[in-house]
Every structure is written in C-alpha cells, then in structure tokens.
Design an enzyme around this catalytic site. Structure first.
Site, PDB file in Angstrom:
ATOM      1  CE1 TYR A   1      -4.445   2.462   6.518  1.00 27.77           C
ATOM      2  CE2 TYR A   1      -5.468   3.502   4.350  1.00 27.77           C
ATOM      3  CZ  TYR A   1      -5.305   2.521   5.405  1.00 27.77           C
ATOM      4  OH  TYR A   1      -5.335   1.161   4.791  1.00 27.77           O
TER       5      TYR A   1
ATOM      6  NE  ARG B   1     -12.207   1.720   9.111  1.00 26.66           N
ATOM      7  CZ  ARG B   1     -12.333   1.343   7.802  1.00 26.66           C
ATOM      8  NH1 ARG B   1     -12.848   0.111   7.683  1.00 26.66           N
ATOM      9  NH2 ARG B   1     -12.137   2.020   6.766  1.00 26.66           N
TER      10      ARG B   1
ATOM     11  NE  ARG C   1      13.853   6.309  14.247  1.00 29.00           N
ATOM     12  CZ  ARG C   1      14.222   5.069  14.725  1.00 29.00           C
ATOM     13  NH1 ARG C   1      14.826   5.180  15.963  1.00 29.00           N
ATOM     14  NH2 ARG C   1      13.677   4.131  14.127  1.00 29.00           N
TER      15      ARG C   1
ATOM     16  CG  HIS D   1      11.625   2.870  19.536  1.00 24.99           C
ATOM     17  ND1 HIS D   1      12.943   3.327  19.240  1.00 24.99           N
ATOM     18  CD2 HIS D   1      11.402   1.678  18.779  1.00 24.99           C
ATOM     19  CE1 HIS D   1      13.498   2.616  18.120  1.00 24.99           C
ATOM     20  NE2 HIS D   1      12.665   1.658  17.730  1.00 24.99           N
TER      21      HIS D   1
ATOM     22  CE  LYS E   1      -8.658   2.521   6.288  1.00 31.45           C
ATOM     23  NZ  LYS E   1      -8.177   1.170   5.404  1.00 31.45           N
TER      24      LYS E   1
ATOM     25  CD  GLU F   1      -8.224  -7.813   6.679  1.00 26.68           C
ATOM     26  OE1 GLU F   1      -9.097  -7.067   6.264  1.00 26.68           O
ATOM     27  OE2 GLU F   1      -7.450  -7.376   7.647  1.00 26.68           O
TER      28      GLU F   1
ATOM     29  CG  LEU G   1      -9.859  -2.450   8.685  1.00 29.67           C
ATOM     30  CD1 LEU G   1      -9.262  -1.804   9.790  1.00 29.67           C
ATOM     31  CD2 LEU G   1      -9.804  -1.501   7.178  1.00 29.67           C
TER      32      LEU G   1
HETATM   33  N1  PLP Z   1      -8.961  -5.019   4.888  1.00 29.66           N
HETATM   34  C1  PLP Z   1      -7.973  -4.128   4.784  1.00 29.66           C
HETATM   35  C2  PLP Z   1      -6.787  -4.854   5.284  1.00 29.66           C
HETATM   36  C3  PLP Z   1      -8.165  -2.745   4.175  1.00 29.66           C
HETATM   37  O1  PLP Z   1      -6.941  -2.223   4.200  1.00 29.66           O
HETATM   38  C4  PLP Z   1      -9.246  -2.418   3.699  1.00 29.66           C
HETATM   39  C5  PLP Z   1      -9.240  -1.027   3.024  1.00 29.66           C
HETATM   40  O2  PLP Z   1      -8.391  -0.392   2.996  1.00 29.66           O
HETATM   41  C6  PLP Z   1     -10.314  -3.376   3.898  1.00 29.66           C
HETATM   42  C7  PLP Z   1     -10.392  -4.287   4.239  1.00 29.66           C
HETATM   43  C8  PLP Z   1     -11.774  -2.734   3.525  1.00 29.66           C
HETATM   44  O3  PLP Z   1     -12.002  -1.546   4.520  1.00 29.66           O
HETATM   45  P1  PLP Z   1     -13.231  -0.469   3.816  1.00 29.66           P
HETATM   46  O4  PLP Z   1     -14.361  -1.260   3.179  1.00 29.66           O
HETATM   47  O5  PLP Z   1     -13.609  -0.016   4.848  1.00 29.66           O
HETATM   48  O6  PLP Z   1     -12.568   0.269   2.622  1.00 29.66           O
END
Ligand code: PLP
Length: 288
Positions: free
Chosen positions: A34, A53, A101, A103, A149, A182, A207
């Site tokens: 997403y 990304r 379904r 995997h 993501k 993070e 991320l």
């Molecule tokens: N880290 C995680 C786990 C996230 O889910 C997000 C945003 O959803 C971020 C960092 C920040 O990313 P962005 O600056 O692209 O929104």
C-alpha cells in the site's frame, strides 16, 4: 472520514457499495502492498517518491503493476476531482489478486487487485504540534522486511494500540540490541546533545519513509548535520530532542519516552524548524 467515491479494480464506485472478492489474497493472506499520499491544496506531496517506493515494494514481492504508473496518476486526479478533495490523503492498495486459497503464488494470469480511496483525514491537532507527544517502546516483533510497505500490519496495529492504552501517540520498536528501529507508523529521530540530527539508516529494518527522505534533504539544505545511523533507547532518553515523521504526522515533536522527559520537555527548536520547512515545502506544491 473517507470520501464517497473509490476506485476498485477498474471502476469508480460509491465507497459504501464497493466490494472486494472474499478470495482476494489481500483479504486472505495480507498479500499486498500500500501507499498513503498526502494531498495539500490539491498537490500530491512527493508523488514520485511514493510511486518509486510502491514500485520497489511490488518488485520485492513479485506482484505485478495493476496498470501503468501514469494511469495511476490519472486515476488519482479523477478521484480527487470526483470527491472534490483538496486536502487529505490518498490510500492505495494493491494485492496479488483473486485466486483459490493456496499459499503459493497463483498462475501469473491472475491480475493484481487495485483499490484506491481518498479521505479528508485531517492532520493531528495544532495542540499536538505545539505541546509535543509521548512515545512508549516495545520489543521489535515484526517480520524481517519492514522496508517493504506490506499491508500485513498486525504488529504495527498492536503497537499503536499499546501506545493508545498508555496515553501515548506512538510506539517505537526496540530491537534486540536495544536500538530503536522506528515507530508503528512513523520514522524515529533524535537530536544529540552536540546538535547532530540522527535517524536510523535505511536497510531492511525500517520503512524508507518518504517524509524521512524529504526531511533529511530539507535539514541538510538548512545546514543541519544529519547522520543516518542507528541509535539506542539510552541515546534517545538522553537526547536534546526527539521527533517522529510520516505522511500524516508530518514532523511531530516527542517530549516523553517511556515516561521520561526528553530535553526540556517541550518541542525542541530543530523539530519546530523542520516542521516549518516541511510545511513550506508542501505549500510550494510538494515537489522539487
Ligand atoms: N514507518 C512505518 C512503519 C510506516 O508505516 C510509515 C508510514 O506509514 C512510516 C515509517 C513513514 O513513512 P512515510 O513518511 O512515507 O509516510
């Protein structure tokens, strides 16, 4: 609140009537990716970085693009127009598609699914930016590829809930070596006592936030020393300042971590300055 019209697999539909197949692999396995893109005064903030990304996430998981990149941008424009949305967010989700379904990946004749919604989701209240927010920590318990993501967000959901239950805005994940990776939906930053701005380096443990990259660029242009390196909970607790960044939280000052006051206990000058620079960047249209 999500606005009325969504784009679901090739069609513009009323959101309340929108449906996905129960055998969609996004629903069955969280097998998808997403993006969340901010819309500010009709401008899509850092659109190219979000699409880059997205492209990377899809490639890492071997999910095909549901349409051409430029078509996606046209759909965004149409959705914003149809929903009369000038400020808010675009949410986009691509799953591996619909199949019995099983995997393992389905035949490559299965088309990936595409769902896009827009929403007026406001930014956090001015009070939060003015007063700063609290953060708590919990052990890192996500899979080893949070750089992708993916829509598989259960640990992040539990992390955010843990923050709310503890009267906090965010949870930072604490790795086995006591470094912060993070937040559950944000990147983590600190300012060391000598003024160095630190955020964890890219790699598989975080991320690559689009806001993170933009803030690095804006900070360096403003002459602030930025180092991309990991930092420990101890470093954070003794930092001058801390803050978090994301598409929806922008630059949010952190004034307390695990109940301990950070710096002066008020939003620090670096966070305040970077929020201002970021808002100026957005009001210029959110692109170079
Ligand atoms: N880290 C995680 C786990 C996230 O889910 C997000 C945003 O959803 C971020 C960092 C920040 O990313 P962005 O600056 O692209 O929104």
């Amino acid at each position: 609140m999500s606005s009325g019209i969504a784009f679901v697999n090739g069609r513009y539909v009323f959101k309340k009537e929108a449906m996905v197949n129960v055998e969609d692999r996004g629903y069955q396995f969280a097998d998808g990716v997403y993006e969340v893109i901010a819309v500010s005064k009709s401008h899509l903030i850092d659109l190219d970085a979000h699409l880059d990304r997205l492209s990377r996430s899809l490639a890492e998981l071997e999910i095909s693009w549901p349409c051409k990149r430029r078509v996606l941008v046209l759909i965004f424009a149409k959705l914003l127009k149809r929903n009369n949305l000038k400020d808010g967010i675009i949410y986009l989700q691509i799953s591996r598609g619909v199949a019995n379904r099983n995997h393992a990946f389905p035949e490559n004749t299965v088309r990936s699914s595409l769902v896009i919604t827009v929403s007026k989701l406001g930014r956090p209240s001015e009070m939060k930016f003015k007063e700063g927010v609290k953060v708590v920590t919990m052990p890192e318990n996500r899979w080893r590829r949070p750089d992708i993501k993916s829509i598989s967000l259960l640990p992040n959901v539990l992390g955010k809930e843990y923050a709310h239950k503890n009267n906090s805005f965010e949870t930072w994940f604490l790795d086995l070596d006591q470094t912060i990776t993070e937040g559950s939906s944000t990147n983590a930053w600190i300012v060391l006592p000598k003024g160095e701005l630190v955020t964890r380096e890219l790699g598989t443990k975080i991320l690559g936030g689009v806001t993170r990259a933009r803030i690095i660029e804006l900070a360096r242009s403003a002459g602030i020393l930025v180092t991309e390196k990991s930092f420990s909970l101890h470093d954070a607790l003794f930092a001058e300042e801390a803050f978090i960044t994301s598409t929806t939280s922008l630059v949010m000052p952190v004034i307390e971590i695990d109940g301990k006051m950070i710096g002066s206990g008020k939003p620090g000058p670096t966070a305040i300055k970077l929020l201002k620079l970021y808002e100026e960047f957005c009001s210029r249209g959110g692109r170079e």
